[in-house]
Design a protein around this motif. Structure first.
Motif, mmCIF file in Angstrom:
data_model
loop_
_atom_site.group_PDB
_atom_site.id
_atom_site.type_symbol
_atom_site.label_atom_id
_atom_site.label_comp_id
_atom_site.label_asym_id
_atom_site.label_seq_id
_atom_site.Cartn_x
_atom_site.Cartn_y
_atom_site.Cartn_z
ATOM 1 N N GLY A 142 0.787 -1.219 0.000
ATOM 2 C CA GLY A 142 0.000 0.000 0.000
ATOM 3 C C GLY A 142 0.818 1.268 0.000
ATOM 4 N N ASP A 143 2.160 1.146 -0.118
ATOM 5 C CA ASP A 143 3.030 2.317 -0.060
ATOM 6 C C ASP A 143 3.482 2.737 -1.451
ATOM 7 N N THR A 144 2.884 2.198 -2.484
ATOM 8 C CA THR A 144 3.222 2.533 -3.857
ATOM 9 C C THR A 144 2.045 3.224 -4.520
ATOM 10 N N PRO A 145 2.301 3.994 -5.567
ATOM 11 C CA PRO A 145 1.175 4.622 -6.283
ATOM 12 C C PRO A 145 0.174 3.601 -6.810
ATOM 13 N N PHE A 146 0.649 2.416 -7.210
ATOM 14 C CA PHE A 146 -0.283 1.398 -7.688
ATOM 15 C C PHE A 146 -1.191 0.912 -6.552
ATOM 16 N N GLY A 147 -0.623 0.748 -5.354
ATOM 17 C CA GLY A 147 -1.434 0.302 -4.230
ATOM 18 C C GLY A 147 -2.435 1.334 -3.767
ATOM 19 N N ARG A 148 -2.182 2.623 -4.078
ATOM 20 C CA ARG A 148 -3.088 3.687 -3.650
ATOM 21 C C ARG A 148 -4.079 4.097 -4.733
ATOM 22 N N ARG A 149 -4.139 3.354 -5.830
ATOM 23 C CA ARG A 149 -5.045 3.738 -6.915
ATOM 24 C C ARG A 149 -6.499 3.581 -6.467
ATOM 25 N N SER A 150 -7.364 4.366 -7.063
ATOM 26 C CA SER A 150 -8.779 4.361 -6.680
ATOM 27 C C SER A 150 -9.696 3.784 -7.741
ATOM 28 N N ASN A 151 -9.217 3.569 -8.965
ATOM 29 C CA ASN A 151 -10.067 3.083 -10.054
ATOM 30 C C ASN A 151 -9.833 1.601 -10.324
ATOM 31 N N LYS A 152 -9.824 0.805 -9.278
ATOM 32 C CA LYS A 152 -9.526 -0.618 -9.399
ATOM 33 C C LYS A 152 -10.669 -1.359 -10.076
ATOM 34 N N CYS A 153 -10.330 -2.160 -11.111
ATOM 35 C CA CYS A 153 -11.275 -3.042 -11.813
ATOM 36 C C CYS A 153 -12.484 -2.272 -12.333
ATOM 37 N N THR A 154 -12.264 -1.088 -12.873
ATOM 38 C CA THR A 154 -13.352 -0.346 -13.490
ATOM 39 C C THR A 154 -13.423 -0.685 -14.978
ATOM 40 N N VAL A 155 -14.631 -0.694 -15.508
ATOM 41 C CA VAL A 155 -14.858 -1.055 -16.909
ATOM 42 C C VAL A 155 -14.609 0.171 -17.784
ATOM 43 N N GLN A 156 -13.752 0.015 -18.798
ATOM 44 C CA GLN A 156 -13.447 1.105 -19.714
ATOM 45 C C GLN A 156 -14.400 1.119 -20.905
ATOM 46 N N SER A 157 -14.635 -0.025 -21.509
ATOM 47 C CA SER A 157 -15.534 -0.131 -22.660
ATOM 48 C C SER A 157 -15.984 -1.577 -22.793
ATOM 49 N N VAL A 158 -17.152 -1.760 -23.438
ATOM 50 C CA VAL A 158 -17.727 -3.093 -23.611
ATOM 51 C C VAL A 158 -18.200 -3.224 -25.049
ATOM 52 N N PHE A 159 -17.831 -4.309 -25.689
ATOM 53 C CA PHE A 159 -18.291 -4.651 -27.036
ATOM 54 C C PHE A 159 -19.337 -5.761 -26.918
ATOM 55 N N ASN A 160 -20.498 -5.564 -27.543
ATOM 56 C CA ASN A 160 -21.637 -6.489 -27.419
ATOM 57 C C ASN A 160 -22.068 -6.607 -25.955
ATOM 58 N N GLU A 161 -22.433 -5.489 -25.403
ATOM 59 C CA GLU A 161 -22.797 -5.448 -23.986
ATOM 60 C C GLU A 161 -24.055 -6.250 -23.688
ATOM 61 N N HIS A 162 -24.900 -6.491 -24.711
ATOM 62 C CA HIS A 162 -26.153 -7.201 -24.470
ATOM 63 C C HIS A 162 -25.950 -8.683 -24.169
ATOM 64 N N LEU A 163 -24.774 -9.242 -24.513
ATOM 65 C CA LEU A 163 -24.524 -10.659 -24.238
ATOM 66 C C LEU A 163 -24.243 -10.857 -22.753
ATOM 67 N N VAL A 164 -24.794 -11.923 -22.196
ATOM 68 C CA VAL A 164 -24.603 -12.231 -20.778
ATOM 69 C C VAL A 164 -24.105 -13.658 -20.640
ATOM 70 N N GLU A 165 -23.475 -13.926 -19.522
ATOM 71 C CA GLU A 165 -22.979 -15.266 -19.248
ATOM 72 C C GLU A 165 -24.141 -16.173 -18.855
ATOM 73 N N GLU A 166 -24.053 -17.401 -19.340
ATOM 74 C CA GLU A 166 -25.094 -18.364 -18.980
ATOM 75 C C GLU A 166 -25.031 -18.709 -17.505
#
Length: 675
Positions: free
Chosen positions: A177-201
């Motif tokens: 947690g002492d590095t800039p990567f450990g202090r990031r706030s946008n963890k696992c955020t979605v940037q873009s989605v192609f064919n967003e209407h498809l869902v997992e079975e």
């Protein structure tokens, strides 16, 4: 200067909004009454300024091809940042503090309520505005400046941003947690989605359970997918960079002959015509493009080099005044139809630059004799057969896998943690794994060999992941010519399989570039930044009022030219060797999925290339089905500077009975996520 800039912008298909925009490009005002030419200030020629604008334009993902007044201020900041980074790369052992460093330290102090005495080792302590410094030498705690009698030399600041002195042990094991990567706030955020209407079975991810028994009960085994390697590649430990001129000539000649054979069979025309023979009638010739002199290709410097078989390798100038639409780059093989009255200049009236191969599914369904089919080499099939009725989940990421301030591989650890939760069928990891351009690698601030770094930070973690996830999980490793512990050559052999402990055959080692068949789809991977290299060399023209997507056009060149790297000569830094494995850069078929990591902004594009080698033919006949399609994904880089980057999650849903469309374009969901 304004006229030259406007002409250069027009040559590269950019439209300047008005005279004011052109004047601001030529004359950029800094402050009040102080003017300076942008080209003179940044030491750029008009063509170099336009090249920088193209990079700015692509990274910002702007549309329309217009140079607007509202974008010039951001473009100026982009040029200033590029100049600072270029100056830093020339320095060794120094760190230059910028506004970003100060803002980061101030933000950390505000979040903690007050500034720490020493936020980072080797950085100046914050001094109150109303407090005077009695002794200007006391700036660094524990340094020679605090004690004049101390003769210990001061610590050398690291070159990486926001980081002070680091010992070899610190760069491998920084504080949590002492590095800039450990202090990031946008963890696992979605940037873009192609064919967003498809869902997992069914979701294989694990939600927070009530007890450990519930975890075991709810986790199902991963459905094992079948992975077969297609094509040829250089052997590990090969003797490279001893290529002779004869081998290069033969490789170029082989490309032209294969392209000419393909076009002549489809169009039923004779291509055995000398490119430099004077003729008043229309002729059809085949050749490759090259630039007349040094520098970037433009419409006035295009030469067509004929084959040795029919033209003895002679070159003629190519006049493109009568061609309304084209996209050209050095090394491109094409068929040109036109007139050559003098024997020195070929006035083109039609250009055919695309001859893609069908997909592997179509090749297997052809009724032609085996002698006419494309030869495809497959490794022995996996003994565990997969069912195509199940969905396929692919997680792909490209290096660098560690941030520039340490070698702790924090983004890679986070990626494996996400993979353990998502439980994909295939995890695709593309190099560089031990990046030769990493600041600590370049400066030699490590006390381990490059092979040991790869073994401890990458290979061990991959083996532990496979053992933990079970025999159904598969991992694909693709090297990069930037890997410091591997052969620095392109095309590149795969990693040595003897160095991996893989009793269940879960790890597949692929060459760079490489092609695999995963269940019913084919997937191609290339870690060389071919999109960036093509972008810096391409010259194009479009009819008035017609706009085309630049990224789609660049990626389509790979399918049209049947090559993972159609550019020749290669870009600076790419150790291209055409003598190791002839055909290793060729595409034996059109891949359904194409993974091309690049420094450009991450994207997902659908490529559509006509099989008839002519867009005009499709417009005349309306036969849109005579095209090959592929999905191109640029997942970005997992680490960008001192913080995290992006990766891609690909979901392939199974075939649906009685569905109108079964193509991969309608069954694939691609999500670009930030680590």
């Amino acid at each position: 200067m304004e006229e030259q800039l406007c002409q250069e912008f027009a040559t590269n298909n950019f439209v300047v909004e008005n005279d004011e925009a052109a004047q601001q490009c030529d004359l950029l005002w800094f402050g009040r009454g102080a003017g300076a030419s942008m080209c003179v200030t940044f030491g750029l020629k008009p063509d170099e300024l336009v090249s920088s604008w193209e990079l700015f334009y692509l990274n910002r993902q702007m549309d329309g091809g217009r140079v607007l007044n509202s974008h010039l201020a951001s473009f100026r900041q982009f040029l200033e940042r590029e100049r600072r980074e270029s100056f830093r790369k020339k320095q060794t052992g120094l760190h230059f503090y910028t506004e970003d460093d100060i803002d980061m330290l101030l933000d950390d102090g505000k979040q903690n309520g007050e500034l720490e005495e020493n936020p980072l080792p080797g950085t100046p302590r914050a001094v109150s505005a109303n407090k005077q410094i009695s002794n200007p030498n006391i700036l660094f705690e524990g340094s020679v400046y605090e004690d004049p009698d101390n003769l210990t030399p001061p610590p050398v600041a690291s070159k990486t941003r926001g980081v002070g002195t680091n010992t070899p042990g610190d760069i491998f094991t920084p504080k949590f947690g002492d590095t800039p990567f450990g202090r990031r706030s946008n963890k696992c955020t979605v940037q873009s989605v192609f064919n967003e209407h498809l869902v997992e079975e069914t979701s294989d991810s694990v939600s927070p359970p009530a007890s450990e028994e519930e975890v075991v009960r709810r986790i199902r085994p991963i459905q094992r997918c079948q992975v077969d390697v297609i094509g040829t590649w250089p052997k590990s430990g090969c003797r490279y960079m001893f290529v002779r001129t004869e081998n290069r000539v033969n490789a170029i000649e082989r490309r032209m002959q294969k392209f000419a054979t393909s076009i002549s069979e489809k169009l039923q025309c004779n291509l055995a015509t000398h490119v430099a023979v004077a003729s008043q009638e229309k002729v059809t010739v085949v050749g490759r493009l090259c630039c007349e002199g040094e520098g970037r290709l433009n419409e006035k410097s295009v030469l067509l080099e004929g084959s040795i078989e029919h033209s003895n390798g002679m070159r003629v100038r190519l006049d493109l005044r009568n061609v309304s639409q084209f996209s050209l780059f050095p090394g491109q093989v094409m068929v040109v139809e036109g007139q050559n009255p003098s024997g020195y200049c070929l006035v083109a009236s039609r250009i055919l630059d695309a001859s893609p191969l069908p997909s592997l599914t179509k090749l297997s369904q052809e009724e032609d004799p085996p002698a006419k089919r494309q030869a495809i080499h497959l490794l022995p099939q996996d003994p565990v057969q997969s069912e195509t009725s199940h969905q396929l989940c692919i997680l792909t990421a490209a290096g660098p896998f560690t941030t520039s301030d340490n070698l702790a591989y924090e983004p890679f650890v986070e990626l494996l943690a996400y993979a353990r939760k998502k439980r994909p069928n295939l995890l695709v990891l593309m190099g560089p794994f031990v990046d030769r351009d990493h600041p600590h690698i370049k400066q030699g601030n490590v006390d381990k060999t490059f092979a040991n770094i790869f073994e401890e930070q990458v290979r061990t973690r991959v083996e532990e992941y496979c053992e933990e996830m079970g025999e159904g999980a598969r991992v694909l490793l693709v090297p990069s010519y930037r890997d410091a512990h591997h052969d620095c050559i392109f095309p590149q052999p795969p990693f040595d399989a003897n160095g991996f402990e893989d009793p269940d055959r879960q790890i597949t080692l692929l060459a760079n570039p490489g092609l695999i068949k995963c269940n019913e789809i084919t997937m191609g991977c290339c870690t060389a930044d071919v999109l960036r290299h093509l972008s810096s060399e391409e010259v194009s023209r479009a009819p008035p009022g017609v706009s085309s997507d630049r990224m789609t056009r660049l990626a389509s060149h790979l399918l049209a030219q049947r090559s993972f790297y159609p550019l020749f000569p290669a870009a600076q830094g790419v150790s291209l060797d055409l003598s190791l494995a002839p055909g290793s850069l060729d595409l034996p078929c059109t891949p359904d999925l194409l993974l091309l990591p690049s420094n450009l902004a991450p994207f997902v594009k659908v490529l559509s290339v006509p099989l008839t080698s002519s867009l005009e033919h499709i417009e005349e006949t309306g036969n849109v089905a005579a095209t090959v399609k592929s999905i191109c994904v640029n997942p970005g880089h997992l680490a960008k500077g001192i913080t995290g980057g992006t990766f891609a999650e690909i979901l392939i849903v199974p075939y649906i009975e009685n569905a109108q469309s079964q193509i991969l374009e309608s069954r694939a969901k691609v999500t670009i996520m930030r680590i």
